[in-house]
Write an enzyme that holds these catalytic residues in place. Sequence first.
Site, PDB file in Angstrom:
ATOM      1  N   SER A  90       0.796  -1.239   0.000  1.00 42.03           N
ATOM      2  CA  SER A  90       0.000   0.000   0.000  1.00 42.03           C
ATOM      3  C   SER A  90       0.822   1.279   0.000  1.00 42.03           C
ATOM      4  CB  SER A  90      -0.952  -0.026   1.189  1.00 42.03           C
ATOM      5  OG  SER A  90      -1.698  -1.204   1.113  1.00 42.03           O
ATOM      6  N   ARG A 117       7.599   6.395  -4.063  1.00 47.58           N
ATOM      7  CA  ARG A 117       8.201   6.926  -2.837  1.00 47.58           C
ATOM      8  C   ARG A 117       7.501   6.309  -1.647  1.00 47.58           C
ATOM      9  NH1 ARG A 117       4.334  10.025  -4.563  1.00 47.58           N
ATOM     10  NH2 ARG A 117       5.509  10.612  -6.395  1.00 47.58           N
ATOM     11  N   ASP A 142      -4.024  -1.308  -1.375  1.00 50.08           N
ATOM     12  CA  ASP A 142      -5.147  -1.617  -0.473  1.00 50.08           C
ATOM     13  C   ASP A 142      -6.471  -1.030  -0.979  1.00 50.08           C
ATOM     14  OD1 ASP A 142      -4.213   0.938   0.075  1.00 50.08           O
ATOM     15  OD2 ASP A 142      -4.075   0.681   2.246  1.00 50.08           O
TER      16      ASP A 142
HETATM   17  C1  BGC Z   1      -0.287   5.228   0.267  1.00 47.58           C
HETATM   18  C2  BGC Z   1      -1.364   4.539  -0.533  1.00 47.58           C
HETATM   19  C3  BGC Z   1      -2.312   3.806   0.383  1.00 47.58           C
HETATM   20  C4  BGC Z   1      -2.808   4.717   1.499  1.00 47.58           C
HETATM   21  C5  BGC Z   1      -3.704   3.991   2.477  1.00 47.58           C
HETATM   22  C6  BGC Z   1      -0.892   6.073   1.368  1.00 47.58           C
HETATM   23  O1  BGC Z   1       0.115   6.612   2.157  1.00 47.58           O
HETATM   24  O2  BGC Z   1       0.519   6.027  -0.561  1.00 47.58           O
HETATM   25  O3  BGC Z   1      -0.796   3.639  -1.461  1.00 47.58           O
HETATM   26  O4  BGC Z   1      -3.382   3.325  -0.366  1.00 47.58           O
HETATM   27  O5  BGC Z   1      -1.725   5.269   2.192  1.00 47.58           O
HETATM   28  O6  BGC Z   1      -3.063   2.909   3.060  1.00 47.58           O
END
Ligand code: BGC
Length: 516
Positions: free
Chosen positions: A160, A175, A213
């Site tokens: 995620s 990143r 996610d």
């Molecule tokens: C991430 C996402 C993720 C979200 C919730 C963010 O910091 O970049 O990829 O879906 O958090 O978990």
Amino acid sequence: MSSTSLGPRRKPSRKGSMADVPKDLLQEIKRLEDLFTVDTAKLKAISDHFVDELAKGLTKEGGSIPMNPTWCMGFPTGNETGTFLALDMGGTNLRVCEINLPEEKGEFDIIQSKYRMPEELKTGNADELWAYIADCLQQFIEYHHEGERLDKLPLGFTFSYPATQDYIDHGVLQRWTKGFDIDGVEGKDVVPPFEAALTERGVPIKLTALINDTTGTLIASSYTDQEMKIGCIFGTGCNAAYMETCGNIPKLADMKIDPEQEIAINCEWGAFDNEHKILPRTQYDVIIDKDSPRPGQQAFEKMIAGLYLGELFRLVLLDLHEQPHIKIFEGQDVASLKKPYSLDASFLSDIENDPYENLLETGDMFHTKLGIKCLKPELELIRRLAELIGTRSARLSACGVAAICKKKSYKTCHVGADGSVFNKYPHFKARGAQALKEILDWEKGRDGKALGRGNDPVEILPAEDGSGVGAALIAALTLKRVQEGRTMGIRDPEGMLAGTAAAKPSSKQVAPEAKK
Ligand code: BGC
């Protein structure tokens, strides 16, 4: 939304008596209200700008919202079958699940284990990370399949963080977010080192799909509710995914995909307004950004996600204490309030959940957790501040949801949401629904009924388990595509089946007897 517990209904914010609050604190409360309140006009302006930015992210030139195509192409039918592993690398835990999708439409069985992610790993190095994850998977398989001769199990890996995917079994980390800072991962495909760690240990797993996610949430929710059009996470981080048609994605134009073909887009909307054009940032938001491992990134997320809510609250209180003309926590030792990230969002939840008018529980918490004895007027300010931060988070979150609805011209739909803030933060749902109503100018609910109680045109509902069932479903959908020869966005279709039960003739992916 209906509540399952009986008892008096609670208002989204409390009146409280400000009668005995001294003038300097009253003035400060007023100032904080001005700083943190986002009115209807501003919500609308943010949503409109958000729509433009979503579209910009889909162009070749791009914008600050990444809008990552995920190669998850279309919704499940409910008829998916097979046995799959799912791995979720969340912020605090690592969860491994084995999910069986039986013949019965829309059903699933799940067994799962949770492993703590050691705090040091989050700022350690890449090799340690992959070794730790592979060890957990190995343990899981050994525990649940001791002595069995296994085909390779297809795995949906919920990773995620923003990743660029040329294929569904590929993902270059753009990143780290959410405070992670592991060396040697950014800018690289995370799949090869992950698979290498598995191979080294002889773990019989084949990575089928690397997913976000939010995409998992979208797909899992739509498995049981066909009105689900958007998947959101409001947790440590914040983000959404939705289904877009390829014809609306100029950055995929060269691939000559059927313009009607659907593909899930992981928006990575946490990056909205990184260039600071529209969000009403406060001096406290600026500090959070400056002191974070990735300044300049995730501007939207840093104003609304769980990781930052407690920190915002701490920064405000400390600032008030340090201003000589404001009398707050006078003569008290505030050393514990000086420690960055010492308060998390659950501290704010607990304050907002304090049922007593005299804020007895809030006072106790300040005493036990921070060693600060609060006077009644201070408690009033504390409670109001928690409400302001929690309300701003919910209202800004709604801007993203409204923007996707506007972009897709969805007049009605369901939005599947998961994450600690959505599930646990008091009034988050009601405040979000109120903001949607203001942004989208609803006067009446569905079929002319009164708004609320399941009648809102766009409803944000608790999602199915996205990183478990969602990951399994996406793995199933991907294998089905390979079996049908629809191999777009799959790096090595043959390799994906090799050694799995899906490679066997007449397989419906993994037939139960194939496991022994
Ligand atoms: C991430 C996402 C993720 C979200 C919730 C963010 O910091 O970049 O990829 O879906 O958090 O978990």
